[in-house]
Design a protein around this motif. Structure first.
Motif, PDB file in Angstrom:
ATOM      1  N   PRO A 103       5.421  -0.658  43.878  1.00 22.54           N
ATOM      2  CA  PRO A 103       6.454  -1.341  44.680  1.00 22.54           C
ATOM      3  C   PRO A 103       5.990  -1.650  46.094  1.00 22.54           C
ATOM      4  CG  PRO A 103       7.423   0.457  43.432  1.00 22.54           C
ATOM      5  CD  PRO A 103       5.944   0.577  43.255  1.00 22.54           C
ATOM      6  N   ARG A 104       5.189  -0.758  46.681  1.00 21.83           N
ATOM      7  CA  ARG A 104       4.746  -0.979  48.056  1.00 21.83           C
ATOM      8  C   ARG A 104       3.870  -2.214  48.175  1.00 21.83           C
ATOM      9  NH1 ARG A 104       2.355   4.959  48.122  1.00 21.83           N
ATOM     10  NH2 ARG A 104       1.828   4.117  46.054  1.00 21.83           N
ATOM     11  N   VAL A 107       6.458  -5.626  47.188  1.00 20.16           N
ATOM     12  CA  VAL A 107       7.816  -5.816  47.685  1.00 20.16           C
ATOM     13  C   VAL A 107       7.943  -6.996  48.644  1.00 20.16           C
ATOM     14  CG1 VAL A 107       7.634  -4.234  49.666  1.00 20.16           C
ATOM     15  CG2 VAL A 107       9.858  -4.580  48.515  1.00 20.16           C
ATOM     16  N   TRP A 172      15.445  -2.810  53.889  1.00 18.84           N
ATOM     17  CA  TRP A 172      15.041  -2.147  52.645  1.00 18.84           C
ATOM     18  C   TRP A 172      13.589  -2.480  52.297  1.00 18.84           C
ATOM     19  CZ3 TRP A 172      14.120  -5.455  48.332  1.00 18.84           C
ATOM     20  CH2 TRP A 172      13.640  -4.784  47.206  1.00 18.84           C
ATOM     21  N   ARG A 173      13.208  -3.745  52.394  1.00 22.05           N
ATOM     22  CA  ARG A 173      11.835  -4.167  52.106  1.00 22.05           C
ATOM     23  C   ARG A 173      10.837  -3.399  52.963  1.00 22.05           C
ATOM     24  NH1 ARG A 173      10.620  -9.448  55.011  1.00 22.05           N
ATOM     25  NH2 ARG A 173      10.767  -7.854  56.657  1.00 22.05           N
ATOM     26  N   VAL A 176      10.416   0.157  51.804  1.00 20.55           N
ATOM     27  CA  VAL A 176       9.575   0.261  50.606  1.00 20.55           C
ATOM     28  C   VAL A 176       8.115   0.080  50.973  1.00 20.55           C
ATOM     29  CG1 VAL A 176       9.020  -0.807  48.383  1.00 20.55           C
ATOM     30  CG2 VAL A 176      11.403  -0.507  49.061  1.00 20.55           C
ATOM     31  N   ALA A 181      11.158   4.613  52.037  1.00 20.14           N
ATOM     32  CA  ALA A 181      12.262   4.511  51.071  1.00 20.14           C
ATOM     33  C   ALA A 181      12.167   5.578  49.999  1.00 20.14           C
ATOM     34  CB  ALA A 181      12.271   3.126  50.430  1.00 20.14           C
ATOM     35  N   PHE A 182      10.950   5.987  49.663  1.00 20.11           N
ATOM     36  CA  PHE A 182      10.757   6.940  48.574  1.00 20.11           C
ATOM     37  C   PHE A 182      11.117   8.361  48.984  1.00 20.11           C
ATOM     38  CE2 PHE A 182       8.147   3.311  47.745  1.00 20.11           C
ATOM     39  CZ  PHE A 182       8.282   3.092  46.390  1.00 20.11           C
ATOM     40  N   TRP A 186      16.938   5.546  48.629  1.00 27.63           N
ATOM     41  CA  TRP A 186      16.719   4.276  47.937  1.00 27.63           C
ATOM     42  C   TRP A 186      16.134   4.500  46.553  1.00 27.63           C
ATOM     43  CZ3 TRP A 186      18.814   0.007  49.619  1.00 27.63           C
ATOM     44  CH2 TRP A 186      19.008  -0.196  50.985  1.00 27.63           C
ATOM     45  N   ALA A 188      13.640   3.907  43.474  1.00 32.67           N
ATOM     46  CA  ALA A 188      12.260   3.430  43.427  1.00 32.67           C
ATOM     47  C   ALA A 188      12.134   2.142  42.627  1.00 32.67           C
ATOM     48  CB  ALA A 188      11.356   4.504  42.825  1.00 32.67           C
ATOM     49  N   VAL A 190      12.647  -1.339  42.330  1.00 29.69           N
ATOM     50  CA  VAL A 190      12.991  -2.333  43.342  1.00 29.69           C
ATOM     51  C   VAL A 190      13.983  -3.371  42.831  1.00 29.69           C
ATOM     52  CG1 VAL A 190      10.857  -2.059  44.656  1.00 29.69           C
ATOM     53  CG2 VAL A 190      10.952  -3.732  42.781  1.00 29.69           C
TER      54      VAL A 190
END
Length: 320
Positions: A103-104, A107, A172-173, A176, A181-182, A186, A188, A190
């Protein structure tokens, strides 16, 4: 509503549900109507338009990358010059993620396409809708706050402007991307905050426009389909029993009809937070926004719920 030729547009129209929506519109609309197939694959657009040359409506291809900050406004302005407005817009363009995507790493582009692309389409095309127009954003059944920790609900609920929605999505972006966020509430996966952000954008704009749109029979809605049998879903779940995009598209195309179906929905319910198509209960008339939850024959399998995807992604590797 007059019987003038109608102008429709589908984003992300070269595959999956977007292509099925395009084919459905081309079949349902008649001679003199125009349906614009849009996407980033120029060769694919050429093949599709050629293949639909004998449809009821004329199908034209237009290059449209929703991640381009200027393209939505350029295209909406061009269609207005050609046709003096638009009648039907299906915003379906999406960037997909798979179980092996970090996700990182994805995103930034994911939010650019799915969320900021959506708000660009809303800003550009909503003011160009003619009387009786429909602007439908295709999101997901995951786009409900029930999949988000209560402490985060205020990030998306009751926002005043599309700029506010964009700021919430950007926050939020960024969380992440930098990994914070983790460590917090939030999810995981996305897909969940992104889809909730899309629904929030539709709700915000529809609420602002309601007083003007209702007498003009204009509908701005988020359609939230359940599970479908697509290559992306196949990467996450066993979707062999889920509807195909072609089957799912049949439940979305009625929003383009000229009969009173949508007017009845607006006058009886325009709109409630969850107008479930499988419910016989009419929505309350005082609620302001239409979000239509389209149930699927198949729900998310028990071994791949959003919560378990969340845990799977959290445990993949330590954050750096």
């Amino acid at each position: 509503m007059t019987n003038r030729p109608r102008v429709a547009l589908v984003t992300g129209a070269t595959q999956g549900l977007g292509l099925a929506l395009l084919e459905g519109l081309a079949e349902r609309l008649g001679a003199g109507d125009i349906v614009y197939a849009t996407g980033r694959d120029r060769d694919g657009l050429a093949r599709i338009t050629a293949g639909l040359a004998d449809s009821g409506a004329e199908v034209r291809g237009e290059f449209f990358d929703v991640a381009d900050p200027d393209r939505a406004e350029e295209l909406a302005a061009a269609l207005t010059r050609r046709h003096r407005g638009v009648d039907i817009v299906f915003n379906n363009a999406v960037m997909r993620v798979g179980p092996d995507d970090d996700p990182r790493a994805v995103v930034d582009h994911y939010a650019e396409v799915n969320n900021f692309g959506t708000t660009r389409v809303l800003r550009a095309f909503a003011p160009r809708l003619r009387d009786g127009g429909r602007l439908v954003v295709v999101t997901s059944a995951l786009g409900t706050l029930s999949y988000l920790a209560p402490v985060l609900h205020g990030r998306f609920d009751g926002l005043a402007t599309l700029d506010d929605v964009d700021r919430s999505v950007a926050a939020w972006r960024d969380a992440v991307r930098d990994g914070s966020a983790f460590a917090g509430p939030w999810p995981a996966f996305v897909n969940i905050p992104s889809k909730i952000g899309q629904v929030a954008a539709v709700r915000t704009l529809a609420r602002q426009r309601r007083a003007d749109d209702l007498p003009r029979d204009v509908l701005i809605a988020a359609v939230c389909p359940g599970m479908m049998n697509t290559p992306t879903s196949q990467a996450w779940w066993d979707v062999s029993d889920a509807p195909t995009p072609e089957r799912a598209a049949r439940s979305r195309c009625p929003f383009v009809r000229r009969d009173g179906a949508v007017r009845r929905l607006l006058r009886c319910g325009a709109g409630q937070d969850r107008q479930r198509t499988d419910s016989a209960v009419l929505p309350k008339p005082h609620v302001q926004v239409v979000t239509i939850w389209m149930p699927s024959e198949q729900v998310v399998p028990e071994d791949r719920t959003p919560g378990q995807i969340h845990e799977k992604l959290r445990g993949r590797e330590p954050l750096t």
